[in-house]
Write a protein that holds these residues in place. Sequence first.
Motif, PDB file in Angstrom:
ATOM      1  N   UNK A 152       0.840  -1.208   0.000  1.00  0.00           N
ATOM      2  CA  UNK A 152       0.000   0.000   0.000  1.00  0.00           C
ATOM      3  C   UNK A 152       0.871   1.252   0.000  1.00  0.00           C
ATOM      4  N   UNK A 153       1.944   1.235   0.778  1.00  0.00           N
ATOM      5  CA  UNK A 153       2.862   2.378   0.814  1.00  0.00           C
ATOM      6  C   UNK A 153       3.470   2.614  -0.562  1.00  0.00           C
ATOM      7  N   UNK A 154       3.860   1.546  -1.239  1.00  0.00           N
ATOM      8  CA  UNK A 154       4.452   1.686  -2.574  1.00  0.00           C
ATOM      9  C   UNK A 154       3.436   2.135  -3.613  1.00  0.00           C
ATOM     10  N   UNK A 155       2.173   1.740  -3.416  1.00  0.00           N
ATOM     11  CA  UNK A 155       1.140   2.173  -4.363  1.00  0.00           C
ATOM     12  C   UNK A 155       0.886   3.670  -4.263  1.00  0.00           C
ATOM     13  N   UNK A 156       1.141   4.242  -3.087  1.00  0.00           N
ATOM     14  CA  UNK A 156       0.981   5.694  -2.907  1.00  0.00           C
ATOM     15  C   UNK A 156       2.210   6.432  -3.424  1.00  0.00           C
ATOM     16  N   UNK A 157       3.384   5.965  -3.023  1.00  0.00           N
ATOM     17  CA  UNK A 157       4.641   6.590  -3.448  1.00  0.00           C
ATOM     18  C   UNK A 157       5.771   5.590  -3.274  1.00  0.00           C
ATOM     19  N   UNK A 158       6.503   5.335  -4.336  1.00  0.00           N
ATOM     20  CA  UNK A 158       7.566   4.340  -4.296  1.00  0.00           C
ATOM     21  C   UNK A 158       8.786   4.888  -3.575  1.00  0.00           C
ATOM     22  N   UNK A 159       9.355   4.059  -2.681  1.00  0.00           N
ATOM     23  CA  UNK A 159      10.584   4.416  -1.983  1.00  0.00           C
ATOM     24  C   UNK A 159      11.456   3.168  -1.850  1.00  0.00           C
ATOM     25  N   UNK A 160      12.762   3.367  -1.985  1.00  0.00           N
ATOM     26  CA  UNK A 160      13.687   2.239  -1.846  1.00  0.00           C
ATOM     27  C   UNK A 160      13.585   1.586  -0.473  1.00  0.00           C
ATOM     28  N   UNK A 161      13.373   2.408   0.572  1.00  0.00           N
ATOM     29  CA  UNK A 161      13.285   1.863   1.934  1.00  0.00           C
ATOM     30  C   UNK A 161      12.125   0.877   2.046  1.00  0.00           C
ATOM     31  N   UNK A 162      11.005   1.182   1.389  1.00  0.00           N
ATOM     32  CA  UNK A 162       9.850   0.285   1.441  1.00  0.00           C
ATOM     33  C   UNK A 162      10.126  -1.008   0.688  1.00  0.00           C
ATOM     34  N   UNK A 163      10.757  -0.901  -0.472  1.00  0.00           N
ATOM     35  CA  UNK A 163      11.129  -2.109  -1.217  1.00  0.00           C
ATOM     36  C   UNK A 163      12.072  -2.990  -0.395  1.00  0.00           C
ATOM     37  N   UNK A 164      13.031  -2.359   0.279  1.00  0.00           N
ATOM     38  CA  UNK A 164      13.982  -3.127   1.089  1.00  0.00           C
ATOM     39  C   UNK A 164      13.266  -3.896   2.193  1.00  0.00           C
ATOM     40  N   UNK A 165      12.326  -3.240   2.871  1.00  0.00           N
ATOM     41  CA  UNK A 165      11.607  -3.899   3.963  1.00  0.00           C
ATOM     42  C   UNK A 165      10.662  -4.971   3.446  1.00  0.00           C
ATOM     43  N   UNK A 166      10.030  -4.725   2.303  1.00  0.00           N
ATOM     44  CA  UNK A 166       9.144  -5.744   1.716  1.00  0.00           C
ATOM     45  C   UNK A 166       9.939  -6.981   1.326  1.00  0.00           C
ATOM     46  N   UNK A 167      11.107  -6.759   0.723  1.00  0.00           N
ATOM     47  CA  UNK A 167      11.969  -7.896   0.401  1.00  0.00           C
ATOM     48  C   UNK A 167      12.435  -8.636   1.634  1.00  0.00           C
ATOM     49  N   UNK A 168      12.684  -7.894   2.708  1.00  0.00           N
ATOM     50  CA  UNK A 168      13.117  -8.538   3.945  1.00  0.00           C
ATOM     51  C   UNK A 168      12.026  -9.452   4.514  1.00  0.00           C
ATOM     52  N   UNK A 169      10.760  -9.017   4.413  1.00  0.00           N
ATOM     53  CA  UNK A 169       9.657  -9.854   4.910  1.00  0.00           C
ATOM     54  C   UNK A 169       9.613 -11.172   4.141  1.00  0.00           C
ATOM     55  N   UNK A 170       9.743 -11.100   2.812  1.00  0.00           N
ATOM     56  CA  UNK A 170       9.760 -12.337   2.015  1.00  0.00           C
ATOM     57  C   UNK A 170      10.953 -13.216   2.387  1.00  0.00           C
ATOM     58  N   UNK A 171      12.097 -12.580   2.667  1.00  0.00           N
ATOM     59  CA  UNK A 171      13.278 -13.347   3.058  1.00  0.00           C
ATOM     60  C   UNK A 171      13.054 -14.053   4.393  1.00  0.00           C
ATOM     61  N   UNK A 172      12.420 -13.352   5.342  1.00  0.00           N
ATOM     62  CA  UNK A 172      12.116 -13.967   6.634  1.00  0.00           C
ATOM     63  C   UNK A 172      11.168 -15.154   6.480  1.00  0.00           C
ATOM     64  N   UNK A 173      10.318 -15.108   5.457  1.00  0.00           N
ATOM     65  CA  UNK A 173       9.425 -16.226   5.170  1.00  0.00           C
ATOM     66  C   UNK A 173      10.099 -17.299   4.305  1.00  0.00           C
ATOM     67  N   UNK A 174      11.388 -17.074   3.984  1.00  0.00           N
ATOM     68  CA  UNK A 174      12.158 -17.970   3.122  1.00  0.00           C
ATOM     69  C   UNK A 174      11.554 -18.064   1.717  1.00  0.00           C
ATOM     70  N   UNK A 175      10.896 -16.987   1.287  1.00  0.00           N
ATOM     71  CA  UNK A 175      10.387 -16.886  -0.079  1.00  0.00           C
ATOM     72  C   UNK A 175      11.390 -16.067  -0.879  1.00  0.00           C
ATOM     73  N   UNK A 176      12.518 -16.705  -1.190  1.00  0.00           N
ATOM     74  CA  UNK A 176      13.639 -15.962  -1.765  1.00  0.00           C
ATOM     75  C   UNK A 176      13.342 -15.467  -3.176  1.00  0.00           C
ATOM     76  N   UNK A 177      12.613 -16.230  -3.967  1.00  0.00           N
ATOM     77  CA  UNK A 177      12.289 -15.792  -5.326  1.00  0.00           C
ATOM     78  C   UNK A 177      11.411 -14.539  -5.298  1.00  0.00           C
ATOM     79  N   UNK A 178      10.410 -14.530  -4.403  1.00  0.00           N
ATOM     80  CA  UNK A 178       9.554 -13.346  -4.289  1.00  0.00           C
ATOM     81  C   UNK A 178      10.363 -12.138  -3.828  1.00  0.00           C
ATOM     82  N   UNK A 179      11.305 -12.374  -2.903  1.00  0.00           N
ATOM     83  CA  UNK A 179      12.155 -11.273  -2.437  1.00  0.00           C
ATOM     84  C   UNK A 179      12.992 -10.720  -3.581  1.00  0.00           C
TER      85      UNK A 179
END
Length: 471
Positions: free
Chosen positions: A199-226
């Motif tokens: 939702x944050x990225x849909x309003x305004x894209x920021x590298x910090x948000x992408x980094x945190x979103x990728x981190x969540x996928x990594x914590x779930x061991x969804x490396x391809x999605x990250x």
Amino acid sequence: SGRANSHSQCRLRFKMQRASSHLPFAGPPDMTAPPGLGASPPTSLTNGKLAGAQGGPVSVEAVSHPAATIREKRNWLIYTLFARQEFDECMKVIDDQLKETKGMCEYAIYVKALIERQRGKIQESLQLFQAATCLNPQNPLNLKQVGRSLYLLGRHRDAIAVYEESEHISPDDWEIYHNRGLCLMYLRQYEEAIDSFKRANSIQRHDATFMQLGKVYTLQEKYREAIDVYLEALEFSPEHAELLATVGLLYLRLGENYQAFDYLGNSLTHDPKNPKTILAAGSIIQDHSDMDVALVKYRVAAVYTPNSAQLWNNVGMCFFGKQKYVAAIACLKRALYLDPFEWIIAYNLGLVHLSTEQYASAFHFFSGSINLKPDFASSYMYLAITLARLDDFDNASTAYEKAIEMERDHLFHLNYAITLYNHNEMPRAKEQFLEFERIFSELEEDVRNSDRDVLEQRKMLGAALIADNFS
């Protein structure tokens, strides 16, 4: 020699957690805000809107009102001193302003809270932001800072409640959804965190948000999605060194070394002094047995991170690959001194001592490694080899059985068969050798031919067992 060793080098990999803008699960809260998350104050605050340089002109009614004039007359000075980081002088001006206005100056309270938080006084800053919110409850800036202070105090549920209240006042503010996602991530509510970051990225894209979103996928061991998330971020910031390094590290975790080296190399092009990236690139070079080039990379990293346990571990294993055992042990012991609870350093020390036939020391380090990480099967195999060399056959057999129980690996059966043969346990040795042959035959041809030591031991043991049948 009675030992097959294809795991002779094992190096530290990097956890993707390592972005500087978020909190570790078990550590103390970060005292600084991520980029763009309200770390500096607006010029002034009037009726819930910015006034002055960042928020446009103040209304005529506000300027003409005597009380408003008193409240705002020093705002420009407060802002200037804060921007210069002259915090002591700024606090004096703020105290004078609050004294004159009897504590009713919202902007002075807001900036004072920022300074207190900058000094590490999170609880005091929270109380001040709450006071500013009481003066102007419809100002989303105040509510966001209350939520930020609660987040830094580890009160994630309370922070989420504040951010949800802020959404009603400012529904199109990306920071609110970004910060809410951070709180949900540390509560391990990963799906909701993903929704907030998207939702944050849909309003305004920021590298910090992408980094945190990728981190969540990594914590779930969804490396391809990250990786997909980081690649999308790179479309907008193709020269972002940290994003490139993170993608490289994820590919490294997936075992795609060529892709990993490509992204790590691009990252080093934009940030040639990043120790984490240098260490990862050196690790790939080391995997390809080019120890001298890897050592050159590590020499650069050592200038910036001389106390990195990972660095000294990898340097030690480079020397081990060059058969310089004294230097390897010295580097690995320095790594162990810097991080005594890192299991892989103790494991590598066990390998080096086993190679130099210092079996008592090898037993000590393998035991320590197992205590720190009891679910790594290879540790039990090397412990079994060490115990067999120390003539403790019963415990060696127990260690082999434990390794075989944990993981299906042809090396476990081959080494166990060699140990059994050396102790005249021929029927059991044949049984383990047949199991080794069955697993070995299922491997791809290039994997089977990659380790000469395994092929030699297989040939020698097979011939010995056949000769025993005819004796």
